[in-house]
Design a protein around this motif. Structure first.
Motif, PDB file in Angstrom:
ATOM      1  N   ARG A  32       1.052  -1.625  -0.091  1.00 51.57           N
ATOM      2  CA  ARG A  32      -0.002   0.044  -0.293  1.00 51.57           C
ATOM      3  C   ARG A  32       0.931   1.224   0.064  1.00 51.57           C
ATOM      4  O   ARG A  32       0.948   2.182  -0.961  1.00 51.57           O
ATOM      5  CB  ARG A  32      -0.990   0.252   0.734  1.00 51.57           C
ATOM      6  CG  ARG A  32      -2.216  -1.298   1.408  1.00 51.57           C
ATOM      7  CD  ARG A  32      -2.547  -0.633   2.173  1.00 51.57           C
ATOM      8  NE  ARG A  32      -4.105  -1.351   2.279  1.00 51.57           N
ATOM      9  CZ  ARG A  32      -4.819  -2.098   3.631  1.00 51.57           C
ATOM     10  NH1 ARG A  32      -4.123  -1.157   4.374  1.00 51.57           N
ATOM     11  NH2 ARG A  32      -5.252  -2.792   3.290  1.00 51.57           N
ATOM     12  N   GLU A  45      -3.603   4.827  -8.291  1.00 50.43           N
ATOM     13  CA  GLU A  45      -3.115   3.998  -7.512  1.00 50.43           C
ATOM     14  C   GLU A  45      -3.648   2.755  -6.448  1.00 50.43           C
ATOM     15  O   GLU A  45      -2.599   1.929  -6.397  1.00 50.43           O
ATOM     16  CB  GLU A  45      -3.411   4.788  -6.192  1.00 50.43           C
ATOM     17  CG  GLU A  45      -3.091   6.515  -6.070  1.00 50.43           C
ATOM     18  CD  GLU A  45      -3.519   6.759  -5.008  1.00 50.43           C
ATOM     19  OE1 GLU A  45      -2.663   8.167  -4.006  1.00 50.43           O
ATOM     20  OE2 GLU A  45      -4.223   7.269  -4.333  1.00 50.43           O
ATOM     21  N   GLN A  49      -0.768  -0.535  -7.337  1.00 51.73           N
ATOM     22  CA  GLN A  49      -1.017  -1.228  -5.953  1.00 51.73           C
ATOM     23  C   GLN A  49      -1.458  -3.009  -6.315  1.00 51.73           C
ATOM     24  O   GLN A  49      -0.795  -3.541  -6.040  1.00 51.73           O
ATOM     25  CB  GLN A  49      -1.826  -1.051  -4.583  1.00 51.73           C
ATOM     26  CG  GLN A  49      -2.322  -1.642  -3.527  1.00 51.73           C
ATOM     27  CD  GLN A  49      -3.239  -1.294  -2.686  1.00 51.73           C
ATOM     28  OE1 GLN A  49      -3.482  -0.148  -2.733  1.00 51.73           O
ATOM     29  NE2 GLN A  49      -3.565  -1.938  -1.683  1.00 51.73           N
TER      30      GLN A  49
END
Length: 69
Positions: A32, A45, A49
């Motif tokens: 993360r 994102e 991730q």
């Protein structure tokens, strides 16, 4: 095969699954790496991730396999 061997085999399978699950959870948490965990992830994102976590899982499997030799 006696009862003791069967019980040991079942316990080993269960413990192995629990350990692998814990390793995968830890890798996901480490992947993360966000500064503010309260904000929702943007799609970019989230994709980054997921790719990072997948890569880390593949590498951990490789290292586990290498450790068997």
């Amino acid at each position: 095969m006696n009862a003791s061997q069967l019980l040991n085999m079942i316990i080993r399978i269960i413990v192995r699954r629990m350990i692998n699950g814990g390793i995968n959870k830890g890798i996901d948490l480490a992947a993360r790496g966000r500064q503010n965990p309260d904000q929702p992830l943007t799609p970019e994102e989230k994709a980054k991730q997921n790719a990072s976590a997948k890569d880390m899982r593949q590498k951990s499997r490789l290292f586990r396999r290498m450790g068997r030799f």
